[in-house]
Structure formats: C-alpha cells, structure tokens
Design a protein around this motif. Structure first.
Motif: not given
Length: 175
Positions: A95, A101-105, A108
């Motif tokens: 990661h 950001w989690n939206s882009k792996r 987060e």
C-alpha cells in the motif's frame, strides 16, 4: 468511567477485529470474493515472498487469528501483535507505494487497523473480554511490544529495501 472505557474498547475490538477476520477469511477460505490460499501464495511469489506458503500462513494467522483474538478479547496481546505485524507488512509491501488514500489502494485502511491493534495492544482489551472473564493476566504491554517488534522484523530482510525504494518512488511522485 471504567465501564464506559471497557464498552468503548469492546466496540473498537469488535469492529476492527471482525473486519480483520473477514479479510483473513478471504485468504483462508476464499470467501467474500477472496483469493484463497493457493492464489494468495501465487501472488506472494510474484512479490518476492519466499517461501510463499510461510507468508500465507503469517498473513492468515495475523488477519484471521489476530482479528478473532481482538474481537473476543482472548489472548489479546498475541492477537494485537499479529494484527499489527500483518498490517505493517501490508502497508510496506502493497500500500505504501500508492500513497495515502484507500481509493487508490493506499495505506489509509491498513494504517487504521494497525493503529487500532497498536492501541489495544498497549492498553489491553478492557473488562468486557474473554481475557477478563477467564482471568487471563498476561503482561499485556510488554508481551505485545516484544511480539509486535518480532512480527515486524520477521520480514525485515525483504522489506527494508522495498521501503526505501517505495519512499523514493513516493517522494519523486510528489516533486
């Protein structure tokens, strides 16, 4: 005050622990559109984990076992250390290079689980736990710290170089 703190810890343990256990179930059983252990091992081989089956075991133990341990508050320092180590490795190996950001792996989500495992490992499971019910009095903070360091260093030879490369890649992307 004690019951409010224990209730808060119970909620935190249940949500984080069951979330982590569900991720482990993806890997152990292939549930919830998960890869199962065979596909996971193939992916780990491609990432350079050797032997891959050992790392699959560590991840499943840390996520599924650690998650259930946190959720039930049973042998909590062990489960918290396993969850901490597994999330640390996930951040470093998968990661970190994707940013926050989690939206882009990004990191987060695993950082949140790592932080919860760290907090519970340091302060204990609270009164509403199986540890308290059965009178299990492990040296929580000391045991957690020793196990957390051990779980992080088990892959240090593989991951220090990767972390340095990932940091360079992330910094170059920012400039």
């Amino acid at each position: 005050m004690v019951s409010t703190l224990s209730l808060g810890l119970l909620i935190l343990r249940l949500v984080a622990g069951l979330t982590l256990a569900a991720h482990g179930a993806q890997k152990l059983f292939g549930w919830f559109d998960g890869p199962g252990p065979t596909k996971l091992a193939q992916g780990f081989e491609k990432q350079g984990f050797k032997p891959a089956w050992l790392w699959v075991f560590f991840v499943i133990l840390g996520e599924f076992g650690g998650g259930l341990s946190l959720a039930f508050g049973f042998l909590t320092p062990l489960g918290a250390a396993g969850a901490f180590g597994t999330m640390f490795m996930a951040i470093v190996k998968s990661h970190w290079k994707n940013g926050f950001w989690n939206s882009k792996r990004g990191l987060e989500f695993p950082l949140s689980l790592l932080s919860i495992a760290l907090a519970i490992g340091l302060i204990g499971p609270g009164s509403y736990s199986l540890d308290a019910f059965f009178g299990i009095a492990l040296p929580e903070t000391l045991l957690f710290c020793v196990l957390a360091v051990a779980s992080v260093t088990r892959g240090a030879d593989v991951d220090v170089a990767l972390l340095v490369r990932s940091c360079r890649h992330w910094i170059r992307g920012r400039s």
